[in-house]
Design a protein around this motif. Structure first.
Motif, PDB file in Angstrom:
ATOM      1  N   HIS A  98       0.882  -1.167   0.000  1.00 38.53           N
ATOM      2  CA  HIS A  98       0.000   0.000   0.000  1.00 38.53           C
ATOM      3  C   HIS A  98       0.920   1.217   0.000  1.00 38.53           C
ATOM      4  N   ARG A  99       0.662   2.181  -0.873  1.00 39.31           N
ATOM      5  CA  ARG A  99       1.623   3.281  -1.053  1.00 39.31           C
ATOM      6  C   ARG A  99       1.170   4.595  -0.429  1.00 39.31           C
ATOM      7  N   GLN A 100       0.107   4.534   0.367  1.00 37.61           N
ATOM      8  CA  GLN A 100      -0.415   5.768   0.960  1.00 37.61           C
ATOM      9  C   GLN A 100      -0.545   5.638   2.470  1.00 37.61           C
ATOM     10  N   VAL A 101       0.330   4.871   3.121  1.00 41.99           N
ATOM     11  CA  VAL A 101       0.221   4.731   4.573  1.00 41.99           C
ATOM     12  C   VAL A 101       0.521   6.097   5.198  1.00 41.99           C
ATOM     13  N   MET A 102      -0.370   6.568   6.043  1.00 40.14           N
ATOM     14  CA  MET A 102      -0.256   7.915   6.622  1.00 40.14           C
ATOM     15  C   MET A 102      -0.158   8.969   5.513  1.00 40.14           C
ATOM     16  N   GLY A 103      -0.637   8.619   4.337  1.00 45.26           N
ATOM     17  CA  GLY A 103      -0.630   9.564   3.221  1.00 45.26           C
ATOM     18  C   GLY A 103       0.624   9.509   2.368  1.00 45.26           C
ATOM     19  N   TRP A 104       1.696   8.837   2.824  1.00 46.33           N
ATOM     20  CA  TRP A 104       2.948   8.896   2.073  1.00 46.33           C
ATOM     21  C   TRP A 104       3.833   7.658   2.223  1.00 46.33           C
ATOM     22  N   GLY A 105       3.577   6.803   3.204  1.00 49.17           N
ATOM     23  CA  GLY A 105       4.463   5.664   3.459  1.00 49.17           C
ATOM     24  C   GLY A 105       4.146   4.477   2.555  1.00 49.17           C
ATOM     25  N   ARG A 106       5.061   3.505   2.531  1.00 51.45           N
ATOM     26  CA  ARG A 106       4.855   2.288   1.752  1.00 51.45           C
ATOM     27  C   ARG A 106       4.884   1.109   2.713  1.00 51.45           C
ATOM     28  N   GLY A 107       3.845   0.255   2.643  1.00 57.90           N
ATOM     29  CA  GLY A 107       3.828  -0.858   3.589  1.00 57.90           C
ATOM     30  C   GLY A 107       2.950  -1.999   3.151  1.00 57.90           C
TER      31      GLY A 107
END
Ligand code: FAD
Length: 458
Positions: A98-107
């Motif tokens: 997922h490329r929008q963790v907290m709006g910017w993270g990748r996880g």
């Protein structure tokens, strides 16, 4: 279970980082894990299982500009391999990040509870021991070894170890340490974590001469409705106002405190710096019917967060116009005329937020989120999940002393480390796992290198 009297490595805390360090080290060391609570897992077992990090160092620099780049580079370099190792355990790990963790993270979404039990079982299969209900009270240096005292079943026990890993999960649960290190935060802040993390790792590190690192005034958490009838770990996700980046946050003087668009975890810290720690998130119908209903990332909890808050007794208002909303909030003690000026474009920062130098000023553009009536206001308060400042370590998780040199045989991992996150949040589970791996491996090297003295404790 029998308590060993002497081991190679004691790991204090059986959360994400401690279980990882222990299972890695148990390949070739005699390992004892001591856990204060009656089950393993720490905050990780309460978590959403999103194993994420900043995607690049450039993203880290942008979102955590005051963070420790040296630690961040080491953690980022290990990430793909650690994801592969979790996947290899057989536990669910999402195929795609997922490329929008907290709006910017990748996880990657992971099934975190089975994975924690997998690490525990792996440790035991490798000959290690886990004791629950075993809270460590003291760690002393004795003749080159460590003497670790803990309470179990009402009795005090002790074990001698060549090396010790501090994995106690931060100091959020200690009112005394919060008063010392987070003086801007009121004593009644909600603790949104496991109940065992009370700064013991920091205290043990201090007593052994450790240096501290990072911004101890920073912490991770989320805005929570206020007041609420009950507060338990099962409710942490349901109450979290993840969608506040699509709202404006006003406080009693009718003004905003910062630029809300950066994310709830930052607004949460900003509100904690305002005396009284109360504010109202104001949003419109389009936000209520989209962001306030959706899950913040896949495999998460999807529910009507406003409805959940209202049912719990949170103060709120719904009105067809700004004027009527301001009338309602005036009844809750908010300055009506200034609130109207704010909603119409005044971006002057609240005078109550005078301690928020690090938070960017409110932006006029955020008001574009308020366009579709009715308008909603929900009273909120901050919460604390883990603290971002802590012990100073090198990139192999060795605790550094006041002289900058590693303290032989002493490690700190996960939320006991300071500086990786700093106001900006750079992930919890992945840094814990990765620093756990580093400490586990280095403890093996340390014990087998003969650096650890073989003499018994005097
Ligand atoms: C609701 C919630 C959701 C979260 N969601 C995510 C997410 O999706 N992604 C993410 O990256 N992060 C998430 N986190 C954060 C993540 O869980 C933590 O960052 C991570 O668990 C930290 O690992 P740790 O090993 O440092 O601490 P923990 O996992 O909390 O473990 C610390 C353990 O140490 C024990 N302990 C403390 N003192 C002692 C002592 N004296 N003796 C013995 N044992 C002791 C505690 O009881 C605890 O079991 C979430 C946290 C919460 C609470």
């Amino acid at each position: 279970m029998n308590e060993p009297e002497q081991v190679d490595l004691v790991v204090i805390g059986a959360g994400m980082s401690g279980l990882r360090a222990a299972s890695v080290a148990a390949r070739s060391l005699r390992v004892l894990v001591l856990e204060k609570l009656d089950e393993v897992g720490g905050s990780a077992r309460l978590s959403a299982g999103m194993f994420w990090l900043p995607p690049t160092m450039a993203a880290y620099d942008e979102h955590v500009p005051h963070g420790d780049r040296r630690l961040a580079a080491a953690v980022l370099a290990a990430y793909d391999d650690e994801v592969a190792q979790i996947r290899a355990s057989g536990v669910f790990v999402a195929e795609e990040p997922h490329r929008q963790v907290m709006g910017w993270g990748r996880g990657y979404s992971t099934d975190i509870r089975p994975y924690l039990l997998h690490m525990r079982d792996q440790l035991i299969a490798r000959g290690g021991t886990v004791l629950t209900d075993a809270g460590v009270t003291e760690v002393e240096r004795r003749g080159g070894h460590f003497l670790v005292r803990f309470e179990r079943g009402g009795a005090v026990a002790q074990v001698v170890a060549s090396a010790v890993v501090l994995a106690t999960g931060g100091f959020q649960g200690s009112a005394a340490l919060r008063a010392e290190l987070l003086p801007q935060v009121g004593p009644d802040i909600l603790v949104r974590s496991n109940p065992g993390s009370r700064g013991d790792g920091l205290r043990f590190g201090r007593s052994l001469g450790a240096a501290e690192a990072g911004d101890t005034g920073s912490f991770y958490g989320h805005l929570i409705p206020h007041p609420i009838a009950s507060w338990s770990p099962e409710q942490f996700f349901h109450y979290s106002i993840y969608f506040s980046s699509h709202a404006v946050l006003v406080v009693a003087d009718g003004r905003r405190v910062s630029d809300e668009s950066r994310g709830d975890e930052l607004l949460n810290q900003d509100l904690a710096g305002v005396p009284g720690m109360r504010g109202f998130v104001i949003f419109d119908e389009s936000v209520r019917s989209s962001h306030a209903l959706s899950e913040p990332f896949p495999n998460f909890v999807s529910l009507d967060r406003l409805r959940y808050a209202m049912d719990a007794g949170a103060r709120h208002a719904v009105a067809p116009t700004f004027e009527e909303l301001a009338d309602r909030l005036a009844g809750f003690g908010v300055d009506r005329e200034q609130l109207l000026r704010t909603l119409r474009g005044d971006t002057t920062r609240s005078f109550l937020a005078s301690r928020l130098e690090r938070a960017p000023l409110p932006e006029a553009g955020q008001l574009a989120e308020l366009r579709t009536p009715p308008y909603y206001a929900l009273e909120v308060q901050p919460s604390i999940t883990f603290t971002m400042g802590g012990l100073a370590v090198d990139t192999t998780a060795r605790v550094l002393g006041g002289d900058g040199a590693p303290i032989p045989g002493l490690y700190a991992i996960g939320c006991d480390i300071g500086g990786l996150s700093s106001y900006g949040y750079a992930g919890g589970l992945a840094p814990a796992h990765i620093t756990g791996t580093a400490a586990g491996r280095d403890a093996v090297r340390y014990v087998h290198s003969g650096s650890a003295p073989g003499a018994a404790v005097g």
